[in-house]
Enzyme design. Structure first.
Site, PDB file in Angstrom:
ATOM      1  CG  HIS A  96      26.337 -36.345  28.167  1.00 36.89           C
ATOM      2  ND1 HIS A  96      24.991 -36.540  28.351  1.00 36.89           N
ATOM      3  CD2 HIS A  96      26.952 -37.041  29.152  1.00 36.89           C
ATOM      4  CE1 HIS A  96      24.793 -37.332  29.404  1.00 36.89           C
ATOM      5  NE2 HIS A  96      25.965 -37.644  29.915  1.00 36.89           N
TER       6      HIS A  96
ATOM      7  CG  ASP B  13      23.877 -38.909  33.462  1.00 34.92           C
ATOM      8  OD1 ASP B  13      24.814 -38.552  32.720  1.00 34.92           O
ATOM      9  OD2 ASP B  13      23.428 -40.056  33.468  1.00 34.92           O
TER      10      ASP B  13
ATOM     11  CD  GLU C  86      27.266 -40.482  28.095  1.00 34.62           C
ATOM     12  OE1 GLU C  86      27.987 -41.328  28.633  1.00 34.62           O
ATOM     13  OE2 GLU C  86      26.066 -40.305  28.428  1.00 34.62           O
ATOM     14  CD  GLU C  87      22.811 -40.820  29.507  1.00 45.05           C
ATOM     15  OE1 GLU C  87      23.212 -41.990  29.615  1.00 45.05           O
ATOM     16  OE2 GLU C  87      22.845 -40.007  30.449  1.00 45.05           O
TER      17      GLU C  87
END
Length: 362
Positions: A299, A311, A345-346
């Protein structure tokens, strides 16, 4: 978030495994067992895979020793340094998507395109917390995703420290009108993260005015961790943030001694209407079964307090590299190899969920 060398090597092995799967013949819907329903024995498959030894060595040599050595890292470093944090709904995320769209085209991949997605748009604003009793102490905080703001003057309230939801419920009468501090022990991420996702709701159910959650981490150096949290429609929305492991432990010690703790909390978070965004897609079209898709992904969005290098910049760029290596060697897998760089995504896998709705028929 950090990733060790062993995990990086594991991801490279995963890339090569994906490649092998692409090159296998079509066995759609058939189980891997020798009961007559499967067209080849495991020995046949083993021999077929062995036939790709030279190709596998070429991929490894290109990635480890050839012109692609460190390429994925360098691409990621430029991307992270240039774009920075990429929160859902932000201009930085828009810039990241435009950057990757151009980069994938320049890399010569096929069917590079954007698929529209509506994503949440939340901004944390200014935030701080200060312990007023038993002494003045600045508390490091990070507001949690979708948190509401405090009133403009902030919230000043006594603290109740609990180690679990069970303890909170048992002490429900004490919690009314207070700031709940969760000092939950870290067991593992999957189990402990529920305090971050549900902490505000459970605190609000017992009448608390705010919640502060010990960061979901096994270790801390005065470093709170942010993340998403979920409100419930029938429960009042209260401000919520994560605090460092050290501050949670300190307030827990004070509480066990019977010390009164008072905290002033101020958060300026805002939630805006959903914003337009995109999943970013590129492919190498399969030579024999192009309608069968092997999907690799990561992502592009990240939280706003870092660069999103691991991330999930690492996952996104390793997935891109899987296609780049195959393209550079002039290889074409039997099945279509598709790269999807998700958005938002988060905030709960928003891009992936909308991708599924769009593609579930095929």
């Amino acid at each position: 978030q950090a990733i060790c060398g062993k995990e990086k090597r594991g991801k490279m092995k995963y890339v090569f495994l994906i490649f092998f799967i692409n090159l296998l013949p079509q066995y759609a819907g058939k189980s891997l067992r020798r009961d007559g329903s499967y067209p080849k024995t495991f020995e046949d498959i083993k021999n077929e895979i062995a036939g790709y030894t030279d190709i596998a060595k070429a991929i490894i040599d290109l990635a480890v020793h050839g012109k692609a050595q460190n390429r994925s890292y360098e691409r990621l470093a430029v991307f992270a340094d240039t774009i920075g944090p990429r929160l859902s709904g932000s201009k930085n995320l828009d810039a990241a998507i435009k950057y990757m769209f151009s980069a994938l085209q320049e890399d010569g991949l096929e069917n590079v395109h954007l698929e529209p997605v509506k994503v949440p748009h939340w901004e944390r604003g200014e935030e701080f917390a200060m312990m007023l009793e038993p002494r003045n102490h600045s508390i490091a905080i990070l507001g949690l995703g979708s948190s509401v703001a405090t009133p403009p003057e902030g919230i000043t309230a006594e603290v109740i420290v609990v180690a679990s939801f069970d303890e909170l419920h048992k002490r429900a009468q004490e919690a009314k009108g207070k700031i709940v501090v969760y000092n939950e022990p870290f067991i593992n991420y999957g189990e402990t993260v529920r305090y971050r996702s549900q902490g505000a709701v459970e605190a609000a159910k017992v009448g608390a005015v705010a919640s502060l959650i010990r960061s979901i981490a096994s270790f801390s150096i005065h470093s709170p961790h942010t993340g998403w949290q979920d409100y419930q429609p029938d429960v009042p929305r209260i401000p919520t943030a994560c605090i460092s492991v050290e501050d949670a432990e300190m307030m827990s010690r004070m509480s066990f001694r019977g010390t009164k703790i008072v905290v002033h909390l101020k958060m300026g978070a805002k939630t805006y209407p959903d914003s337009p965004s995109f999943n970013t897609v590129a492919e190498i079209v399969g030579s024999k079964y192009p309608e069968q898709i092997v999907l690799v992904s990561g992502h592009l969005d990240s939280w706003d307090v870092g660069q999103g290098a691991m991330d999930d910049g690492g996952g996104a760029f390793i997935s891109w590299e899987a296609l780049s290596l195959i393209k550079d060697l002039g290889l074409r897998p039997k099945r279509t190899l598709r790269l999807v760089l998700w958005t938002a995504e988060e905030q709960g896998g928003i891009g992936a969920e909308q991708y599924y709705e769009l593609h579930k028929v095929n």
